[in-house]
Design an enzyme around this catalytic site. Structure first.
Site, PDB file in Angstrom:
ATOM      1  CB  SER A   1      -0.908  -0.023   1.200  1.00  0.00           C
ATOM      2  OG  SER A   1      -1.669   1.077   1.242  1.00  0.00           O
ATOM      3  N   GLY A   2       0.688   2.240  -0.959  1.00  0.00           N
ATOM      4  CA  GLY A   2       1.399   3.487  -1.016  1.00  0.00           C
ATOM      5  C   GLY A   2       2.730   3.334  -1.871  1.00  0.00           C
TER       6      GLY A   2
ATOM      7  CB  THR B   1      -3.542   3.936  -7.755  1.00  0.00           C
ATOM      8  OG1 THR B   1      -3.962   2.842  -6.894  1.00  0.00           O
ATOM      9  CG2 THR B   1      -4.804   4.454  -8.282  1.00  0.00           C
TER      10      THR B   1
ATOM     11  CG  ASN C   1      -1.815   5.567  -0.744  1.00  0.00           C
ATOM     12  OD1 ASN C   1      -1.881   6.799  -0.692  1.00  0.00           O
ATOM     13  ND2 ASN C   1      -1.761   4.758  -1.675  1.00  0.00           N
TER      14      ASN C   1
ATOM     15  CB  SER D   1      -5.013   3.481   0.612  1.00  0.00           C
ATOM     16  OG  SER D   1      -5.000   2.222   0.623  1.00  0.00           O
ATOM     17  CB  SER D   2      -6.878   1.409  -4.159  1.00  0.00           C
ATOM     18  OG  SER D   2      -6.233   2.176  -5.183  1.00  0.00           O
TER      19      SER D   2
ATOM     20  N   GLY E   1      -2.331  -3.559  -2.343  1.00  0.00           N
ATOM     21  CA  GLY E   1      -0.946  -4.152  -2.111  1.00  0.00           C
ATOM     22  C   GLY E   1      -0.858  -4.986  -0.905  1.00  0.00           C
TER      23      GLY E   1
ATOM     24  CD  GLU F   1      -4.018  -3.235   3.294  1.00  0.00           C
ATOM     25  OE1 GLU F   1      -4.968  -3.811   3.747  1.00  0.00           O
ATOM     26  OE2 GLU F   1      -4.449  -2.039   2.501  1.00  0.00           O
TER      27      GLU F   1
HETATM   28  N1  LIG Z   1       5.115   8.299 -10.077  1.00  0.00           N
HETATM   29  C1  LIG Z   1       4.955   8.850  -8.998  1.00  0.00           C
HETATM   30  N2  LIG Z   1       5.209  10.193  -9.248  1.00  0.00           N
HETATM   31  C2  LIG Z   1       4.849  11.007  -8.021  1.00  0.00           C
HETATM   32  N3  LIG Z   1       4.164  10.522  -6.929  1.00  0.00           N
HETATM   33  C3  LIG Z   1       3.679   9.257  -7.005  1.00  0.00           C
HETATM   34  C4  LIG Z   1       4.070   8.412  -7.967  1.00  0.00           C
HETATM   35  N4  LIG Z   1       3.518   7.258  -7.601  1.00  0.00           N
HETATM   36  C5  LIG Z   1       2.806   7.371  -6.247  1.00  0.00           C
HETATM   37  N5  LIG Z   1       2.876   8.610  -6.146  1.00  0.00           N
HETATM   38  C6  LIG Z   1       2.859   9.306  -4.484  1.00  0.00           C
HETATM   39  O1  LIG Z   1       2.297   8.050  -3.724  1.00  0.00           O
HETATM   40  C7  LIG Z   1       1.041   8.146  -3.473  1.00  0.00           C
HETATM   41  C8  LIG Z   1       0.385   6.759  -3.193  1.00  0.00           C
HETATM   42  O2  LIG Z   1       0.377   6.132  -4.494  1.00  0.00           O
HETATM   43  P1  LIG Z   1      -0.498   5.042  -4.916  1.00  0.00           P
HETATM   44  O3  LIG Z   1      -2.006   5.590  -4.471  1.00  0.00           O
HETATM   45  O4  LIG Z   1      -0.639   5.061  -6.202  1.00  0.00           O
HETATM   46  O5  LIG Z   1      -0.459   4.127  -4.161  1.00  0.00           O
HETATM   47  P2  LIG Z   1      -0.830   2.404  -4.109  1.00  0.00           P
HETATM   48  O6  LIG Z   1       0.108   1.602  -4.316  1.00  0.00           O
HETATM   49  O7  LIG Z   1      -1.973   2.530  -5.176  1.00  0.00           O
HETATM   50  O8  LIG Z   1      -1.641   2.184  -2.702  1.00  0.00           O
HETATM   51  P3  LIG Z   1      -2.727   1.350  -2.375  1.00  0.00           P
HETATM   52  O9  LIG Z   1      -2.407   0.042  -2.508  1.00  0.00           O
HETATM   53  O10 LIG Z   1      -2.778   1.926  -1.090  1.00  0.00           O
HETATM   54  O11 LIG Z   1      -3.861   1.658  -3.226  1.00  0.00           O
HETATM   55  C9  LIG Z   1       0.194   9.046  -4.441  1.00  0.00           C
HETATM   56  O12 LIG Z   1      -0.785   9.478  -4.063  1.00  0.00           O
HETATM   57  C10 LIG Z   1       1.245   9.967  -4.935  1.00  0.00           C
HETATM   58  O13 LIG Z   1       1.213  10.843  -4.143  1.00  0.00           O
HETATM   59 MG   LIG Z   2      -4.037   2.313  -4.990  1.00  0.00          MG
END
Ligand SMILES: Nc1ncnc2c1ncn2[C@@H]1O[C@H](COP(=O)(O)OP(=O)(O)OP(=O)(O)O)[C@@H](O)[C@H]1O
Ligand SMILES: [Mg+2]
Length: 1118
Positions: free
Chosen positions: A121-122, A126, A171, A174-175, A401, A403
């Site tokens: 997560s994070g 996404t 996050n 977070s999805s 992800g 967790e």
């Molecule tokens: N390529 C990137 N460039 C800039 N910031 C990023 C990038 N990827 C992620 N982030 C930052 O990290 C945060 C978390 O990313 P994201 O929501 O994609 O995580 P996730 O893997 O989908 O988490 P979860 O499993 O909780 O959904 C985003 O809100 C963003 O601020």
């Molecule tokens: Mg996500």
């Protein structure tokens, strides 16, 4: 040899400098090349790259992505262009390279693709999925229709994120659901539509959020972003604290603008194709969920001794019912009773407070999760491909992800199971792909040792002994079922499993493990050990909603809510238990896995660099943990099993051909032969490489780096060579240019010098020539002058001679003429005499006189006729008179002028009336009396004589005066009478009648003195420009008692004239008018001299009068 025209793409390719991943690498861009390969070097490489803003690194075709936690300028449209249509290893690692590879192999090789994004997560899954989608959208076809499809696909993200994402401690976005999206393309690669599948929304979040976390974004977005009006319609209040379901400790998230996001979501819903009423319904359901949390219950004892729950405040319930169109009593009953139906029998039991709360929360969770599923279905409807043509598919999987929380429950168990499955498929597919490539290339396959997590998957999903099967069995079992009984069961069945740990298990391994509480079990996942709290597993797996509630929902007049609860329809009562959440999830994961296996996988493995959501921080331990559980090192090992590096023959030859004389600069034969020659020449040991069908396989990265070093060295040599040749060429060019320039300059100079010399010779020649010419000319001139002088002398002599001759002749001729004239005169006189003598008798003696007179007469006639025409005007003041024509007429002319003037004056006078005549007579009299005598006179000429300045008859004040004077008044005027004693002036009315002169008081009109005209002897005045005059009276007359009058008047000339005329006409005697600047007046007995002197102009133009002594009265005239 056949020539063919190059396509523009080929031309571009030829023009482009071939680049490679190996160029300008920071660390190594592909972990496969890492030497030595171990955890530390792996992490160090990632860290080094991360510190240089290189967040992407490859393991073969897998992309490792480290979340930068800040926006990097690497997703610009220019970057998209850079990566477009380029080979995967041509540029530095990037998510765009993977997207491009996937898209091109989908479009060109007709292979369905799936992009699997994993990580905790994070870690940025996404974001990565959005980057992939936006890249594909940017490079695939264009056009209005295609753009709309793209836009809808992209805009589905904000909608799903608003409803399915929430802030967690890990996050901020977070999805809380798993998402798999199939993007469908036609044969050209244009997008047609898409299908989204969602996996298990973490619905428990709706009713309760762990500390520091939030509910789903949409709740906060509505409350912050909706207008007052809209909130009022939804019966909501803006204040978060009003709602029990909204955890308060982190209602606001830094850097997140809920209000703005709300607008984005609404806009996205519109673009995706939600109708206005649908959007409205969705928000009404969200509002209802929020308000459900505010319903509170209180216990109420019943007669049978049991506790029954009652709703504390029905206001909220009422509003929910209004929003959803449910009958309030129905809902209220559903919160108080539970009906169990078994074999046609219905049993109703009351709910206690705890059960009522359970029912309320279950309803809220169900309502929200069903709404979410409905949203996905609705979006799918919009983005569904409109055609039935064969589609190519690119699946993007963004699933929650792995967790590990402090308290891990059923949701984490499910999520981690899913990740476990994904890891499995990753291992399988990577290995499979590797193996396939070896077979394709005809290279011998060697077995690779790796950790296979199939055993963990089996622990969870095994149909008989799997944890999910146990849970289902427990849920379906009759009798009391609790979480503890479930744990007990697990303890029995899984005790011996390597990856299962429990305190109570039969296995004695964990009996003393205090880190493992009794109510928990622990699983050793591939990614680490996770301890699950067993509490809630059964309930959550059952996911029960009391039938009364689903029926109440079905009865709602709100069409969306009704549609969300189809099982509430009494006509479709199904006594069969619905499938449990676990089994549903297992089934959908299985489908997903099957689906993924049919596609070509592309991996993005996301790594989270720190726990603080902060940029620039790289936590080695955290990254190390992720690398471990993601099995990345193993991934590299698998990739390197046998051969670390592989490359197509052509790019390989292109890259290293400069290392061998035979292949440099051009190799004419096939690329493979070229590479063979090259490797032989470089004496690379045979065991270090293998020749595949299309690729060369290099066993050790060392060999590759050696090649790279050689290449670098050779490139430097080549650069030096090029520089050398270039310098030589430059010097030679410069030399040639200088030589050429020198020749040009020299020729120009020579030309110039010759030109100057020539000019000098030319000018000298001209000078010599001019001297000679001058000398010659002067000689000629001298000769000519001499000749001329000779000629002139001859001429003069001749002239003198001719002159003498001529004069002599003239003299002679004159003499002759004189003689002839004398003869003629004498002859004429003689003839005249003769004629006169002869004709005397024929002429009268006075004929000459007559002719003279006649001529004179004619002249006179002409003179008068001309005069007639030139006559001047009749105006007496016209001074014009024609010029005199003949001298002898001078006196006549003057006389005529005088006569004419007199005549025209007479003519002018004849026009006068009697009155005018009188006036002019008076004026004439005045002129005779005063012209050239009194300085005052010229000013009076233009003033008409009016006489009666004071209109006595009209002024009633003077009635008495009028009555006293019965004669005709000639003058009535105000004068100043000078006081005889002091010379001061007093105003008096001066009246002149036919016989008298009267002085009267100006104010009263009383007569002061009356003098008969006969008694006035003289009037005296100065010659100056003043109005003083003295009226002298006859001595001894009646009026003379006080003496003469000294008066002053503005109309002196008129008064004196009128007095003179009246006296003349009455007494027939001329009044004596004396004009002198010094005269005597008789004041009583004294004779006083009145003297006029030149005074200052102090008082303006007014003369002042002063009695100097008893003999002198001085008048100062300015
Ligand atoms: N390529 C990137 N460039 C800039 N910031 C990023 C990038 N990827 C992620 N982030 C930052 O990290 C945060 C978390 O990313 P994201 O929501 O994609 O995580 P996730 O893997 O989908 O988490 P979860 O499993 O909780 O959904 C985003 O809100 C963003 O601020
Ligand atoms: Mg996500």
């Amino acid at each position: 040899m056949k020539w063919r025209i190059l396509t523009s793409e080929e031309k571009m390719a030829k023009m482009e400098v071939k680049t490679s991943l190996l160029d300008n690498m920071i660390g190594v861009g592909d972990m496969v090349l890492l030497e030595p390969l171990n955890e530390d070097s792996f992490i160090n490489n990632l860290k080094k790259r991360f510190d240089h803003n290189e967040v992407y690194t490859y393991i073969g075709s897998v992309v490792i992505s480290i979340n930068p936690y800040r926006s990097l300028p690497i997703y610009t449209p220019e970057k998209v262009e850079e990566y477009r249509n380029r080979n995967f290893y041509e540029l530095s690692p990037h998510i765009f390279a993977l997207s491009d590879e996937a898209y091109r192999s989908l479009r060109d090789q007709d292979k369905d693709q799936c992009i699997l994004i994993t990580g905790e997560s994070g870690a940025g899954k996404t974001e990565a999925s959005k980057l992939v989608m936006s890249y594909v959208a940017a490079v695939c076809g264009k056009g209005a229709e295609v753009n709309q499809v793209k836009e809808q696909l992209l805009q589905s993200n904000p909608v799903l994120e608003a409803f399915g994402n929430a802030k967690t401690v890990r996050n901020d976005n977070s999805s809380r659901f798993g998402k798999y999206m199939d993007i469908e393309f036609d044969f050209k690669g244009d997008p047609l539509g898409g299908v989204i599948s969602n996996y298990l929304l973490e619905k428990s979040r709706v009713v309760k959020q762990p500390r520091g976390e939030r509910n789903f974004h949409i709740f906060y977005q509505i409350l912050s972003g909706a207008s007052e009006d809209f909130l009022c319609k939804l019966k909501l209040e803006r204040d978060f604290s009003r709602y029990n379901y909204l955890g308060l400790d982190s209602a606001k998230v830094n850097g997140v603008d809920d209000a703005a996001n709300f607008r984005t979501v609404r806009n996205a819903m519109q673009i995706v194709g939600f109708m206005d009423h649908e959007t409205q319904s969705v928000f009404e359901v969200v509002a209802a969920v929020l308000k459900l949390g505010n319903i509170e219950f209180k216990p109420e004892s019943r007669v049978n001794g049991l506790d029954e729950s009652k709703i504390k405040d029905k206001n909220e319930l009422k509003e929910i019912c209004e929003l959803t169109g449910i009958d309030q009593s129905v809902l209220e009953r559903a919160f108080s009773f539970r009906t169990v139906e078994a074999k046609q029998e219905k049993v109703s039991t009351t709910l206690n407070v705890a059960q009522a709360y359970y029912a309320r929360d279950a309803l809220a969770k169900n309502l929200y999760s069903r709404l979410f599923s409905w949203l996905v279905t609705r979006i799918n409807e919009s983005i569904k491909a409109q055609t039935k043509v064969r589609k190519k598919v690119m699946g993007v999987l963004d699933i929650y992800g792995f967790e590990i929380f402090e308290d891990n429950s059923f949701e984490q168990f499910i999520i981690n199971y899913c990740n476990e499955k994904l890891q499995q498929i990753f291992i399988e597919l990577t290995l499979k792909e590797e193996q396939e490539e070896y077979i394709r290339e005809g290279i011998e396959w060697t077995h690779i040792e790796y950790f296979n997590n199939a055993i963990i998957c089996d622990l969870i999903e095994n149909n008989q002994t799997g944890i999910l099967a146990m849970l289902d069995e427990e849920c379906l079992r009759p009798g009391t079922v609790t979480d503890d009984t479930f744990l007990e069961k697990l303890n029995q069945v899984c005790a011996t499993h390597q990856h299962f740990e429990s305190r109570m298990s039969k296995c004695s391994r964990f009996l003393n493990d205090t880190s493992l509480p009794h109510s928990c079990f622990r699983i050793q996942h591939y990614a680490g050990k996770v301890m699950y709290q067993v509490e809630g597993f059964v309930d959550k797996n059952n996911d029960l909603l009391y039938r009364d509630l689903s029926q109440a929902m079905w009865k709602a007049s709100h069409s969306l809510i009704k549609a969300l609860f189809p099982e509430g329809n009494p006509a479709k009562i199904n006594l069969k238990r619905p499938p449990t959440a676990g089994s549903q999830f297992k089934a959908s994961v299985a489908t997903l896995m099957k689906n993924l296996q049919t596609k070509n996988p592309n991996y993005i493995r996301c790594i989270k660099p720190n726990d603080k959501k902060a940029a620039h921080i790289f936590n080695d331990a955290l990254v190390c943990h992720q690398i471990r559980y993601l099995g990345l090192l193993e991934n590299v090992r698998v990739r390197r099993a046998g051969y670390a590096f592989r490359q197509g023959y052509e790019p390989c030859l292109e890259r290293y051909k400069m290392l061998c004389k035979q292949t440099w600069p051009h190799w004419r034969g096939p690329a493979r032969a070229g590479v063979e020659v090259l490797f032989n020449e470089l004496e690379i040991p045979e065991e270090e490489f293998s020749f595949g069908r299309s690729k060369i396989f290099i066993r050790n990265p060392r060999t590759l780096f050696k090649l790279e070093d050689l290449r670098k060295q050779r490139l430097e040599d080549l650069a030096t060579l090029i520089e050398k040749i270039y310098r030589g060429w430059k010097c030679r060019t410069r030399f040639l240019l200088m030589k050429k320039s020198q020749i040009v300059i020299a020729s120009w100079y020579r030309r110039y010098a010759q030109q100057k010399k020539y000019q000098k010779i030319k000018s000298s020649a001209v000078i010599v020539q001019s001297y000679i010419r001058g000398w010659k000319a002067r000689k000629l001139l001298r000769e000519l002058k001499h000749q001329k002088r000779c000629n002139e002398a001859a001429t003069i002599i001749a002239a003198y001679w001719h002159g003498t001759q001529a004069r002599r002749e003239l003299k002679r001729l004159k003499e002759e003429a004189r003689r002839k004239h004398a003869v003629a005169v004498i002859w004429a006189y003689w003839l005249g005499l003769k004629v006169r003598r002869e004709y005397r008798k024929f002429f009268r003696a006075n004929a000459g006189r007559k002719i003279y007179e006649f001529t004179l007469q004619r002249i006179m006639q002409k003179y008068f006729l001309e005069m007639k025409n030139k006559m001047p005007s009749l105006s007496p003041i016209d001074k014009n008179w024609p010029a005199r024509p003949y001298l002898f007429l001078d006196s006549t002319h003057k006389e005529l002028k005088r006569i004419f003037h007199l005549w025209r004056c007479k003519k002018y006078r004849d026009q006068f009336t009697d009155q005018q005549k009188l006036i002019y007579e008076e004026k004439l009299e005045a002129s005779e009396l005063f012209k050239d005598k009194k300085a005052l006179y010229p000013a009076s000429v233009g003033q008409p004589f009016q006489g009666a300045y004071l209109e006595i008859s009209k002024n009633p004040k003077y009635k008495k005066l009028k009555d006293a004077v019965d004669e005709k008044i000639i003058i009535a005027e105000v004068v100043n009478k000078i006081n005889r004693a002091n010379g001061k002036a007093t105003s008096r009315i001066f009246l002149l009648t036919k016989n008298n002169v009267l002085l009267a008081d100006q104010k009263s009109g009383n007569i002061k003195s009356e003098v008969p005209l006969g008694d006035v002897t003289k009037v005296s005045m100065s010659s100056q420009n003043d109005g003083f005059f003295a009226v002298h009276l006859k001595e001894g007359s009646g009026a003379a008692g006080k003496g003469d009058f000294l008066l002053s008047s503005d109309h002196l000339i008129e008064m004196a004239t009128k007095l003179y005329r009246t006296t003349l006409s009455q007494t027939k005697q001329k009044l004596n008018i004396e004009i002198s600047d010094e005269f005597l007046v008789q004041f009583r007995q004294d004779k006083v001299c009145v003297k006029f002197i030149q005074g200052s102009q102090k008082n303006g133009n007014i003369p002042t009068c002063k009695r100097k002594n008893n003999r002198l009265l001085e008048v100062a005239v300015p």
